[in-house]
Motif scaffolding. Sequence first.
Motif, short mmCIF file in Angstrom:
data_model
loop_
_atom_site.label_atom_id
_atom_site.label_comp_id
_atom_site.label_asym_id
_atom_site.label_seq_id
_atom_site.Cartn_x
_atom_site.Cartn_y
_atom_site.Cartn_z
N VAL A 16 -11.25 -58.79 30.40
CA VAL A 16 -11.09 -60.20 30.77
C VAL A 16 -10.25 -60.95 29.75
CG1 VAL A 16 -13.29 -60.20 32.00
CG2 VAL A 16 -13.22 -60.88 29.59
N VAL A 17 -10.12 -60.40 28.53
CA VAL A 17 -9.37 -61.10 27.49
C VAL A 17 -7.88 -61.22 27.85
CG1 VAL A 17 -8.69 -61.05 25.05
CG2 VAL A 17 -11.04 -60.48 25.72
N PRO A 18 -7.18 -60.12 28.21
CA PRO A 18 -5.76 -60.29 28.59
C PRO A 18 -5.58 -61.15 29.84
CG PRO A 18 -6.48 -58.05 29.03
CD PRO A 18 -7.56 -58.70 28.23
N LEU A 59 0.36 -57.84 33.44
CA LEU A 59 -1.09 -58.07 33.41
C LEU A 59 -1.87 -56.79 33.67
CD1 LEU A 59 -3.56 -59.92 33.28
CD2 LEU A 59 -3.18 -60.44 35.71
N LEU A 60 -1.40 -56.00 34.67
CA LEU A 60 -2.08 -54.73 34.98
C LEU A 60 -1.99 -53.75 33.82
CD1 LEU A 60 -1.00 -54.22 38.71
CD2 LEU A 60 -3.23 -54.94 37.84
N LEU A 61 -0.84 -53.70 33.15
CA LEU A 61 -0.69 -52.79 32.01
C LEU A 61 -1.64 -53.16 30.88
CD1 LEU A 61 3.19 -52.26 31.78
CD2 LEU A 61 1.45 -50.61 32.50
N ARG A 62 -1.76 -54.43 30.59
CA ARG A 62 -2.65 -54.86 29.50
C ARG A 62 -4.12 -54.59 29.83
NH1 ARG A 62 0.57 -60.55 28.21
NH2 ARG A 62 2.17 -59.59 26.85
N GLY A 63 -4.50 -54.86 31.07
CA GLY A 63 -5.88 -54.55 31.46
C GLY A 63 -6.18 -53.07 31.42
N LEU A 64 -5.22 -52.24 31.87
CA LEU A 64 -5.40 -50.80 31.87
C LEU A 64 -5.48 -50.25 30.44
CD1 LEU A 64 -5.64 -48.33 33.66
CD2 LEU A 64 -3.15 -48.11 33.64
#
Length: 397
Positions: A16-18, A59-64
């Motif tokens: 949830v942070v990114p 956003l997807l890369l950071r969450g992954l």
Amino acid sequence: MELLQPLMLWGAGAVVVPVIIHFWHQKKGKTLAWAATRWLREKDQQQQRGIRLDNLLLLLLRGLMVVLLAFLLSQPVLNGLTKSPAVQKIHLVQPDPLLADNFRFELESALKKGEKIYWITASTEPVKNLSERPDEGVFTTTALQSAINELSRNFTELNLYLVNDERLARAPFIRVPTAYRLHLLADSGSRLKSNYLELTAGKNVYVNRLNQLTTRPDLDKTVRFQAAPAHQGPIHVLLDYRQADEQQTVWAALNALSEVYGLDLQIQKKRTANDQYDWILTDREVAKPAARTLYVVSGKQKLPTVSNVVYTGEPLTPQTAELVKAGRLPEWLGELFMRHFRLNPNPYPLSRKEVDRLFVATAKPAADQPEKIRNGLFLVFVLLVGGERWIALRKNA
């Protein structure tokens, strides 16, 4: 799949942070009026409603990245990709003739199957002939633990053959692998003969049927004794301490022990060249311990390499030793005295609860885990970091 550190998966909640940071950077700024604003059409000035997802790939890369990092820290193991190792059994046997005879069928069957058998001694050579047994008096719990530690990498299942008596309880615990089987033989002590000491003035020191130290002119007829005494004459004791207060404390404890049990202790405070001592209490290092002498070395914190050398770990004074402060030093010295001369040969078996508490199973370190899987996941994590940085620098996000 198995996770060695499953609690680390809770770190995936940090995804949830990114997301929060992403929307924080996209929040609406302050509207600034400029000269040509009035010429814009009304529809172009309508405010957008809802949430805009700009730079969705970033956003997807950071969450992954966050989820994959938590997964790596949980140490995943893909058990389906590895074959279960073949069960290799090892048998550790206490060198006791009655024990070996009682489990002879199991041990001979193990030899025929090619399984390794070891006597619980300082040597770790496999046994080829069960009739060739070492001296049974060398068995100690220290030797048992050393043998288990020495052979821990060579087996997947351990079989222990032990006599169930109070000698096992001398250790606070015995570490064994998770896969182990315990074969115990309860010995009532009826086959053993008791030792006794023949002191001066016709006094005999022995342990009676109630396991109490006794000094009498005659032997108890209800107890089976050895044909000859384990020691004859007075007990020659040497106190060799550099500190006067410690020497005085130990001297008082030995005198109390002698008065209570009627022991003939001849205590010397200065070593003479030609004297042979049965008991030496000192704070000096023992270079070459004599086999028939009991040594009590204070102020040393070491594991004994021989059974007749006892280290206290602290000086025997009321200021440094709880044993002395509580007034239990004479009792403790008496236990060492009885153990050294083997005056307590009436073994009692441990209860099942005591046995379960004594043997502590510890998991063997998994050295054969599929490291290639974790290395591959780490490589993916590095690629994700590189891709995220490349996109972020290009779009200034």
